[in-house]
Design a protein around this motif. Structure first.
Motif, PDB file in Angstrom:
ATOM      1  N   ALA A  87       0.829  -1.206   0.000  1.00 22.95           N
ATOM      2  CA  ALA A  87       0.000   0.000   0.000  1.00 22.95           C
ATOM      3  C   ALA A  87       0.865   1.258   0.000  1.00 22.95           C
ATOM      4  N   LYS A  88       1.916   1.266   0.817  1.00 24.86           N
ATOM      5  CA  LYS A  88       2.800   2.434   0.882  1.00 24.86           C
ATOM      6  C   LYS A  88       3.476   2.686  -0.461  1.00 24.86           C
ATOM      7  N   ASN A  89       4.002   1.642  -1.094  1.00 20.30           N
ATOM      8  CA  ASN A  89       4.678   1.810  -2.378  1.00 20.30           C
ATOM      9  C   ASN A  89       3.707   2.215  -3.484  1.00 20.30           C
ATOM     10  N   LEU A  90       2.531   1.604  -3.512  1.00 24.41           N
ATOM     11  CA  LEU A  90       1.520   2.003  -4.497  1.00 24.41           C
ATOM     12  C   LEU A  90       1.137   3.467  -4.310  1.00 24.41           C
ATOM     13  N   HIS A  91       0.927   3.853  -3.061  1.00 22.41           N
ATOM     14  CA  HIS A  91       0.542   5.227  -2.748  1.00 22.41           C
ATOM     15  C   HIS A  91       1.608   6.207  -3.232  1.00 22.41           C
ATOM     16  N   ASN A  92       2.860   5.879  -2.965  1.00 19.03           N
ATOM     17  CA  ASN A  92       3.962   6.758  -3.352  1.00 19.03           C
ATOM     18  C   ASN A  92       4.147   6.849  -4.869  1.00 19.03           C
ATOM     19  N   PHE A  93       3.916   5.758  -5.588  1.00 18.94           N
ATOM     20  CA  PHE A  93       4.125   5.769  -7.030  1.00 18.94           C
ATOM     21  C   PHE A  93       2.917   6.276  -7.811  1.00 18.94           C
ATOM     22  N   VAL A  94       1.721   6.104  -7.280  1.00 15.00           N
ATOM     23  CA  VAL A  94       0.525   6.577  -7.968  1.00 15.00           C
ATOM     24  C   VAL A  94       0.304   8.070  -7.688  1.00 15.00           C
ATOM     25  N   GLY A  95       0.845   8.571  -6.591  1.00 15.64           N
ATOM     26  CA  GLY A  95       0.673   9.976  -6.210  1.00 15.64           C
ATOM     27  C   GLY A  95       1.020  10.975  -7.309  1.00 15.64           C
ATOM     28  N   PRO A  96       2.202  10.879  -7.907  1.00 14.66           N
ATOM     29  CA  PRO A  96       2.526  11.826  -8.984  1.00 14.66           C
ATOM     30  C   PRO A  96       1.570  11.716 -10.179  1.00 14.66           C
ATOM     31  N   PHE A  97       1.124  10.508 -10.503  1.00 10.67           N
ATOM     32  CA  PHE A  97       0.141  10.335 -11.579  1.00 10.67           C
ATOM     33  C   PHE A  97      -1.175  11.024 -11.210  1.00 10.67           C
ATOM     34  N   PHE A  98      -1.567  10.931  -9.938  1.00 10.48           N
ATOM     35  CA  PHE A  98      -2.775  11.619  -9.474  1.00 10.48           C
ATOM     36  C   PHE A  98      -2.625  13.128  -9.644  1.00 10.48           C
ATOM     37  N   ILE A  99      -1.472  13.676  -9.278  1.00 13.47           N
ATOM     38  CA  ILE A  99      -1.248  15.118  -9.392  1.00 13.47           C
ATOM     39  C   ILE A  99      -1.347  15.559 -10.861  1.00 13.47           C
ATOM     40  N   LEU A 100      -0.730  14.804 -11.758  1.00 17.00           N
ATOM     41  CA  LEU A 100      -0.806  15.140 -13.184  1.00 17.00           C
ATOM     42  C   LEU A 100      -2.241  15.038 -13.709  1.00 17.00           C
ATOM     43  N   SER A 101      -2.954  13.998 -13.298  1.00 20.43           N
ATOM     44  CA  SER A 101      -4.335  13.849 -13.765  1.00 20.43           C
ATOM     45  C   SER A 101      -5.234  14.922 -13.154  1.00 20.43           C
ATOM     46  N   LEU A 102      -4.930  15.351 -11.941  1.00 19.16           N
ATOM     47  CA  LEU A 102      -5.688  16.446 -11.320  1.00 19.16           C
ATOM     48  C   LEU A 102      -5.490  17.741 -12.117  1.00 19.16           C
ATOM     49  N   LEU A 103      -4.258  18.020 -12.504  1.00 20.64           N
ATOM     50  CA  LEU A 103      -3.987  19.204 -13.328  1.00 20.64           C
ATOM     51  C   LEU A 103      -4.713  19.118 -14.668  1.00 20.64           C
ATOM     52  N   LEU A 104      -4.736  17.924 -15.264  1.00 19.45           N
ATOM     53  CA  LEU A 104      -5.443  17.734 -16.523  1.00 19.45           C
ATOM     54  C   LEU A 104      -6.948  17.964 -16.349  1.00 19.45           C
ATOM     55  N   ILE A 105      -7.498  17.471 -15.255  1.00 13.85           N
ATOM     56  CA  ILE A 105      -8.940  17.687 -14.958  1.00 13.85           C
ATOM     57  C   ILE A 105      -9.232  19.183 -14.826  1.00 13.85           C
TER      58      ILE A 105
END
Length: 172
Positions: A87-105
């Motif tokens: 969970a910790k590793n997934l959270h850390n690696f998906v976080g930057p993708f979330f930030i980019l997708s948030l900016l795209l939204i």
């Protein structure tokens, strides 16, 4: 953890109460089979990339925050240690993708989410929630616009900034 736990319980209870009061929302008439494209391909990609990354972040965040109290007694130390590390590793690696997708939204949908005087009718009728009557509102209604600004922009940016701080605590 205590306040976050209560917040999760209160939110789930509110959704349950709403469902018990309103029931399943159904169509008034049979579907005609005619399809209308409401969102183009870019808008769908923006939405689903943010949605999928958000769900992953939410689940892994809940495991990190409440797993010790909820999952550890059920799974035991070995399985919980494996799950929490994943969970910790997934959270850390998906976080930057979330930030980019948030900016795209934000970039994709900002033009359609400014409040206007037309939203007053939607507010006055509470979106037709109690009457069941359709209230004209343009592409997005006042509730959707409010969720965009408060939920997506404000909370999304706050979560992104605090996530970056937690990922790089010595960044200064």
């Amino acid at each position: 953890t205590l306040y976050g736990g209560w917040l999760v319980i209160i939110a789930a209870a509110a959704i349950l109460v709403f469902y018990l009061i309103k029931g399943a929302l159904k169509l008034k008439e049979a579907p005609t089979g005619r399809l209308v494209e409401r969102f183009n391909s870019l808008e769908r990609v923006a939405h689903w990339s943010a949605a999928i990354s958000f769900v992953i972040m939410a689940l892994t965040g809940l495991i990190t925050l409440f797993g010790k109290f909820v999952l550890l007694p059920v799974l035991g130390y070995t399985l919980f240690a494996w799950l929490s590390a994943l969970a910790k590793n997934l959270h850390n690696f998906v976080g930057p993708f979330f930030i980019l997708s948030l900016l795209l939204i934000i970039i994709t949908f900002i033009k359609d989410n400014f409040w206007s005087k037309d939203d007053a009718g939607w507010i006055a009728a509470a979106g037709g929630l109690f009457t069941g009557k359709h209230v004209p509102s343009g592409r997005f209604n006042f509730g959707e616009k409010s969720w965009f600004w408060l939920g997506v922009v404000v909370l999304g940016v706050i979560m992104s900034i605090t996530g970056i701080i937690m990922l790089f605590p010595n960044f200064d």
